[in-house]
Design a protein around this motif. Sequence first.
Motif, short mmCIF file in Angstrom:
data_model
loop_
_atom_site.label_atom_id
_atom_site.label_comp_id
_atom_site.label_asym_id
_atom_site.label_seq_id
_atom_site.Cartn_x
_atom_site.Cartn_y
_atom_site.Cartn_z
N VAL A 131 0.87 -1.15 0.00
CA VAL A 131 -0.18 0.13 -0.07
C VAL A 131 0.84 1.34 -0.13
CG1 VAL A 131 -1.68 1.26 1.38
CG2 VAL A 131 -1.73 -1.25 1.37
N TYR A 132 0.48 2.23 -0.78
CA TYR A 132 1.34 3.36 -0.82
C TYR A 132 1.06 4.37 0.32
CZ TYR A 132 3.30 8.09 -2.09
OH TYR A 132 4.07 9.26 -2.20
N LEU A 133 1.84 4.88 1.05
CA LEU A 133 1.43 5.78 2.12
C LEU A 133 2.21 7.20 1.86
CD1 LEU A 133 1.44 3.80 5.53
CD2 LEU A 133 -0.36 4.59 4.11
N PRO A 134 1.66 8.22 1.77
CA PRO A 134 2.59 9.66 1.29
C PRO A 134 3.70 9.64 2.54
CG PRO A 134 0.28 9.97 1.43
CD PRO A 134 0.17 8.59 1.98
N GLY A 135 5.06 9.77 2.02
CA GLY A 135 5.89 10.24 2.93
C GLY A 135 6.71 8.75 3.29
N GLN A 136 5.95 7.68 3.18
CA GLN A 136 6.74 6.24 3.29
C GLN A 136 7.06 5.53 2.33
OE1 GLN A 136 5.41 4.57 6.95
NE2 GLN A 136 3.78 6.23 7.30
N GLY A 137 6.30 5.67 0.96
CA GLY A 137 6.23 4.98 -0.26
C GLY A 137 5.55 3.65 0.09
N ARG A 138 5.90 2.59 -0.65
CA ARG A 138 5.11 1.28 -0.22
C ARG A 138 5.40 0.52 0.77
NH1 ARG A 138 1.83 1.42 -4.60
NH2 ARG A 138 0.83 -0.47 -3.98
#
Length: 262
Positions: free
Chosen positions: A146-153
């Motif tokens: 899952v893609y999370l802003p600031g963390q990547g996948r």
Amino acid sequence: MIPVTSENYYSREADLAYFSASQIKAFKKCEACAMATLNGEYERPMSQALLQGQFVDECLTGDYAEWVMKHPEVAKRDGNLKAEFMQCQEMVSRARRDDLFMEYMKGDHQAIFCGKLFGVPFKAKLDVITSERIVDLKTVRDFSTVYLPGQGRVDFATAWDWPLQMAIYQRLVENMIGKRLPCYLAVITKETPPDIRIVQVDQERMDAELAWLEQVLPRYEAVKSGAIDPERCEGCAWCRQTRVLMGPELLSDMELGGSINE
């Protein structure tokens, strides 16, 4: 401190008196929204995904008949289940066909544990607990990252902060019974056909989550008590609903997010 039972576990009174894993996750996302929810100013919409998750959870670890009585929206006018909840039945059937999955569903269901973590009252309701393990039943779209802003996948469990949730469960139980139990996620996907996994949460990961919790808990407790003002995330439904414009912004200064289709 008020005693917590199955009848008042989700009450505002209990939520004000105790923190919980879901409450910590809410504070982590947006302190302002978490406080608005606690104060009765905002009610999180019951999303389709959340309702489907509850459906599966009640079928395997709860009181399905009682839950359906409280949620008539899962059925059509003729009394048959809506298509998306027929899919939930397929998910339940898939789980029940697997011996190992159902072995992890055995134990005490919806057991309530209360105690203190780092001096702060917490409550938890566990899907399944035995003398040997803690199990939480989860549903996901699929097992993709899952893609999370600031963390990547990131993996699906990290995306939903489930290691943090299980770390809280583990420490509460350990404080009460004097024994550290391993924690597992029993996961069913919403795919056709559904997929299943039993996933053990790494102890090192849960230890790290508890270390993080110890650092942030004094602030969350101060926000909850009203000693300091909550911070706004400026991206959630509550922040959008209550945004007050103070003047125009420079386009180059804006933090843009969301989808081009919004």
